[in-house]
Design a protein around this motif. Structure first.
Motif, PDB file in Angstrom:
ATOM      1  N   TYR A 234      60.906  18.231  12.947  1.00  0.00           N
ATOM      2  CA  TYR A 234      59.626  18.483  12.279  1.00  0.00           C
ATOM      3  C   TYR A 234      58.585  18.780  13.360  1.00  0.00           C
ATOM      4  O   TYR A 234      57.838  17.902  13.777  1.00  0.00           O
ATOM      5  N   PRO A 235      58.541  20.038  13.839  1.00  0.00           N
ATOM      6  CA  PRO A 235      57.628  20.384  14.923  1.00  0.00           C
ATOM      7  C   PRO A 235      56.155  20.182  14.581  1.00  0.00           C
ATOM      8  O   PRO A 235      55.350  19.921  15.474  1.00  0.00           O
ATOM      9  N   GLU A 236      55.767  20.350  13.308  1.00  0.00           N
ATOM     10  CA  GLU A 236      54.390  20.149  12.879  1.00  0.00           C
ATOM     11  C   GLU A 236      54.375  19.397  11.558  1.00  0.00           C
ATOM     12  O   GLU A 236      55.085  19.764  10.624  1.00  0.00           O
ATOM     13  N   TRP A 237      53.568  18.334  11.508  1.00  0.00           N
ATOM     14  CA  TRP A 237      53.285  17.687  10.236  1.00  0.00           C
ATOM     15  C   TRP A 237      51.935  17.010  10.353  1.00  0.00           C
ATOM     16  O   TRP A 237      51.420  16.807  11.450  1.00  0.00           O
ATOM     17  N   GLY A 238      51.315  16.682   9.207  1.00  0.00           N
ATOM     18  CA  GLY A 238      50.031  16.004   9.260  1.00  0.00           C
ATOM     19  C   GLY A 238      49.283  16.089   7.949  1.00  0.00           C
ATOM     20  O   GLY A 238      49.709  16.752   6.998  1.00  0.00           O
ATOM     21  N   LEU A 239      48.151  15.410   7.881  1.00  0.00           N
ATOM     22  CA  LEU A 239      47.272  15.407   6.721  1.00  0.00           C
ATOM     23  C   LEU A 239      46.619  16.777   6.570  1.00  0.00           C
ATOM     24  O   LEU A 239      46.510  17.533   7.533  1.00  0.00           O
ATOM     25  N   PHE A 240      46.166  17.079   5.327  1.00  0.00           N
ATOM     26  CA  PHE A 240      45.426  18.330   5.167  1.00  0.00           C
ATOM     27  C   PHE A 240      44.614  18.350   3.880  1.00  0.00           C
ATOM     28  O   PHE A 240      43.500  17.857   3.834  1.00  0.00           O
ATOM     29  N   ARG A 241      45.172  18.875   2.816  1.00  0.00           N
ATOM     30  CA  ARG A 241      44.393  19.150   1.612  1.00  0.00           C
ATOM     31  C   ARG A 241      43.953  17.897   0.871  1.00  0.00           C
ATOM     32  O   ARG A 241      42.988  17.943   0.106  1.00  0.00           O
ATOM     33  N   HIS A 242      44.627  16.786   1.051  1.00  0.00           N
ATOM     34  CA  HIS A 242      44.391  15.599   0.242  1.00  0.00           C
ATOM     35  C   HIS A 242      43.708  14.487   1.020  1.00  0.00           C
ATOM     36  O   HIS A 242      43.739  13.330   0.610  1.00  0.00           O
ATOM     37  N   GLY A 243      43.088  14.832   2.137  1.00  0.00           N
ATOM     38  CA  GLY A 243      42.270  13.888   2.866  1.00  0.00           C
ATOM     39  C   GLY A 243      43.053  12.749   3.488  1.00  0.00           C
ATOM     40  O   GLY A 243      44.224  12.895   3.858  1.00  0.00           O
ATOM     41  N   ASP A 244      42.385  11.610   3.612  1.00  0.00           N
ATOM     42  CA  ASP A 244      42.987  10.411   4.188  1.00  0.00           C
ATOM     43  C   ASP A 244      44.011   9.872   3.194  1.00  0.00           C
ATOM     44  O   ASP A 244      43.652   9.271   2.183  1.00  0.00           O
ATOM     45  N   ASN A 245      45.282  10.090   3.481  1.00  0.00           N
ATOM     46  CA  ASN A 245      46.349   9.817   2.511  1.00  0.00           C
ATOM     47  C   ASN A 245      47.426   8.956   3.169  1.00  0.00           C
ATOM     48  O   ASN A 245      48.451   9.474   3.630  1.00  0.00           O
ATOM     49  N   PRO A 246      47.226   7.642   3.229  1.00  0.00           N
ATOM     50  CA  PRO A 246      48.204   6.787   3.907  1.00  0.00           C
ATOM     51  C   PRO A 246      49.574   6.800   3.244  1.00  0.00           C
ATOM     52  O   PRO A 246      50.583   6.594   3.929  1.00  0.00           O
ATOM     53  N   GLU A 247      49.621   7.070   1.952  1.00  0.00           N
ATOM     54  CA  GLU A 247      50.930   7.118   1.283  1.00  0.00           C
ATOM     55  C   GLU A 247      51.756   8.297   1.787  1.00  0.00           C
ATOM     56  O   GLU A 247      52.978   8.198   1.925  1.00  0.00           O
ATOM     57  N   TYR A 248      51.099   9.403   2.060  1.00  0.00           N
ATOM     58  CA  TYR A 248      51.802  10.551   2.641  1.00  0.00           C
ATOM     59  C   TYR A 248      52.355  10.206   4.025  1.00  0.00           C
ATOM     60  O   TYR A 248      53.525  10.462   4.327  1.00  0.00           O
ATOM     61  N   VAL A 249      51.512   9.603   4.880  1.00  0.00           N
ATOM     62  CA  VAL A 249      51.955   9.235   6.223  1.00  0.00           C
ATOM     63  C   VAL A 249      53.097   8.235   6.147  1.00  0.00           C
ATOM     64  O   VAL A 249      54.108   8.362   6.860  1.00  0.00           O
ATOM     65  N   ARG A 250      52.959   7.252   5.282  1.00  0.00           N
ATOM     66  CA  ARG A 250      54.017   6.258   5.113  1.00  0.00           C
ATOM     67  C   ARG A 250      55.310   6.932   4.636  1.00  0.00           C
ATOM     68  O   ARG A 250      56.408   6.617   5.119  1.00  0.00           O
ATOM     69  N   GLY A 251      55.184   7.878   3.708  1.00  0.00           N
ATOM     70  CA  GLY A 251      56.365   8.575   3.203  1.00  0.00           C
ATOM     71  C   GLY A 251      57.048   9.404   4.270  1.00  0.00           C
ATOM     72  O   GLY A 251      58.280   9.402   4.388  1.00  0.00           O
ATOM     73  N   MET A 252      56.258  10.117   5.076  1.00  0.00           N
ATOM     74  CA  MET A 252      56.847  10.933   6.136  1.00  0.00           C
ATOM     75  C   MET A 252      57.559  10.060   7.167  1.00  0.00           C
ATOM     76  O   MET A 252      58.688  10.370   7.584  1.00  0.00           O
ATOM     77  N   LEU A 253      56.923   8.977   7.583  1.00  0.00           N
ATOM     78  CA  LEU A 253      57.542   8.113   8.586  1.00  0.00           C
ATOM     79  C   LEU A 253      58.823   7.478   8.053  1.00  0.00           C
ATOM     80  O   LEU A 253      59.816   7.343   8.784  1.00  0.00           O
ATOM     81  N   ALA A 254      58.831   7.104   6.784  1.00  0.00           N
ATOM     82  CA  ALA A 254      60.048   6.563   6.189  1.00  0.00           C
ATOM     83  C   ALA A 254      61.135   7.636   6.111  1.00  0.00           C
ATOM     84  O   ALA A 254      62.325   7.353   6.320  1.00  0.00           O
ATOM     85  N   TRP A 255      60.728   8.861   5.833  1.00  0.00           N
ATOM     86  CA  TRP A 255      61.675   9.982   5.786  1.00  0.00           C
ATOM     87  C   TRP A 255      62.325  10.198   7.151  1.00  0.00           C
ATOM     88  O   TRP A 255      63.539  10.371   7.262  1.00  0.00           O
ATOM     89  N   PHE A 256      61.521  10.158   8.185  1.00  0.00           N
ATOM     90  CA  PHE A 256      62.058  10.314   9.533  1.00  0.00           C
ATOM     91  C   PHE A 256      63.027   9.182   9.867  1.00  0.00           C
ATOM     92  O   PHE A 256      64.089   9.403  10.455  1.00  0.00           O
ATOM     93  N   ALA A 257      62.647   7.961   9.511  1.00  0.00           N
ATOM     94  CA  ALA A 257      63.511   6.819   9.806  1.00  0.00           C
ATOM     95  C   ALA A 257      64.840   6.929   9.070  1.00  0.00           C
ATOM     96  O   ALA A 257      65.888   6.560   9.608  1.00  0.00           O
ATOM     97  N   GLU A 258      64.807   7.455   7.866  1.00  0.00           N
ATOM     98  CA  GLU A 258      66.035   7.574   7.072  1.00  0.00           C
ATOM     99  C   GLU A 258      66.928   8.691   7.575  1.00  0.00           C
ATOM    100  O   GLU A 258      68.165   8.544   7.607  1.00  0.00           O
ATOM    101  N   HIS A 259      66.338   9.810   7.985  1.00  0.00           N
ATOM    102  CA  HIS A 259      67.133  11.014   8.246  1.00  0.00           C
ATOM    103  C   HIS A 259      67.309  11.345   9.725  1.00  0.00           C
ATOM    104  O   HIS A 259      68.091  12.236  10.058  1.00  0.00           O
ATOM    105  N   GLY A 260      66.611  10.640  10.615  1.00  0.00           N
ATOM    106  CA  GLY A 260      66.879  10.758  12.039  1.00  0.00           C
ATOM    107  C   GLY A 260      66.762  12.139  12.632  1.00  0.00           C
ATOM    108  O   GLY A 260      67.724  12.658  13.206  1.00  0.00           O
ATOM    109  N   PRO A 261      65.569  12.785  12.563  1.00  0.00           N
ATOM    110  CA  PRO A 261      65.424  14.085  13.225  1.00  0.00           C
ATOM    111  C   PRO A 261      65.513  13.971  14.745  1.00  0.00           C
ATOM    112  O   PRO A 261      65.343  12.897  15.310  1.00  0.00           O
TER     113      PRO A 261
END
Length: 336
Positions: free
Chosen positions: A276-303
């Motif tokens: 995942y060369p680029e990821w981050g917040l954007f259209r939905h502002g301060d969204n901790p659920e998105y960040v939490r979801g992405m980090l959990a996704w990385f932990a599960e799938h091991g990029p």
């Protein structure tokens, strides 16, 4: 996508974007060594190797200096990989002219276990708004070998700098509407052009490059599967994924057509690592659920690696407008 086009239009015109990566030891199987002859660098998903995590901090050489600050902010977490972009304005820059590459090469070679990731444009004037008919002509010309010498020069430059094992993110976001290296105007010749570039770079003695195929999440201008050039010339299947439509929620970003789940499934079917060369917040502002979801996704799938874009509105360290997301990111990735 349009927001990254705006960012890189400024950054690449003057210099390059940089992402810094820190290692989280999420899984315990090391990646297979590469010999530069093609094939897979390992498969994505559970059981994959160490995960390099990071953040865009600054273009050029100052980004290297900021690693210590990021490390301190993350409680002393070890930084082990770095990521930058070559400007796509002229062929000389695509050939590796920026002097900041020397700084990154020195940094890479200070430790044997570090990873250097380099985004490489496939065309000059890459953000000049070139129309589709002209892009199609450029793609066909590249597919016929017109640009092979530029990429051989880049490969020699990287080998001479002592970074022959660079991860090359070639023609990133090729499924989008903006870059001159986009795929949609002629997908078949675009795939042939990618293959020419990889073949040219692999002719350089001493190289051990890995090539990362990194589209935007979603269908965008064209389904990214329609541009895939072949398993023998791709080592990593990446994806740039920001918190924006299509996909209002993180779960929708996973399940949408050509979304995160399809990327993981595609990579597994083709025997490739993911990134995942680029990821981050954007259209939905301060969204901790998105960040939490992405980090959990990385932990599960091991990029192989992932890199958050760390400036406003996307970031969590250098951008103060996302405090809740910042807390999630820092608590999740801090050492100890």
């Amino acid at each position: 996508m349009s927001h990254r086009f705006r960012r890189l239009a400024g950054a690449c015109a003057g210099a390059v974007a940089v992402a810094l990566l820190l290692i989280g030891s999420l899984l315990d199987t090391p990646p297979s060594p590469r010999d530069g002859s093609g094939g897979s660098a390992g498969t994505g998903g559970a059981g994959a190797a160490e995960v390099a995590v990071g953040a865009y901090l600054h273009y050029g050489s100052p980004g290297v200096e900021q690693m210590q600050e990021l490390s301190r902010w993350l409680g002393g977490a070890e930084l082990r990989a770095g990521h930058t972009y070559l400007p796509g304005d002229t062929w000389s820059n695509i050939e590796g002219a920026p002097d900041s590459l020397r700084t990154w090469a020195r940094w890479r070679n200070e430790r044997a276990d570090r990873l250097f990731v380099l985004n490489v444009p496939m065309q000059e004037r890459n953000e000049a708004g070139v129309p589709d008919d002209r892009v199609a002509e450029l793609i066909r010309s590249g597919a016929q070998g017109a640009n092979d010498h530029h990429f051989r020069r880049l490969a020699r430059r990287l080998v001479d700098l002592g970074v022959p094992d660079t991860v090359i993110v070639l023609g990133w976001e090729m499924n989008g509407f903006n870059y001159t290296h986009r795929c949609r105007p002629d997908p078949e010749n675009w795939k042939a052009y990618w293959r020419r570039i990889v073949a040219a770079m692999r002719t350089v003695e001493g190289q051990r490059f890995r090539f990362d195929y990194a589209p935007n999440r979603g269908s965008d201008a064209i389904a990214w599967t329609s541009c895939y050039p072949g398993d023998d010339v791709v080592d990593v299947v990446g994806m740039d994924s920001y918190d924006q439509e299509p996909g209002r929620t993180f779960d929708e970003q996973v399940t949408q057509p050509y979304g995160l789940q399809q990327q993981v499934d595609f990579a597994k079917a083709h025997g490739k690592r993911i990134s995942y060369p680029e990821w981050g917040l954007f259209r939905h502002g301060d969204n901790p659920e998105y960040v939490r979801g992405m980090l959990a996704w990385f932990a599960e799938h091991g990029p192989l690696y992932h890199s958050i874009t760390d400036y406003c509105p996307h970031g969590v360290w250098q951008c103060g407008q996302n405090p809740r997301s910042t807390q999630v990111f820092r608590e999740s990735l801090s050492a100890g």
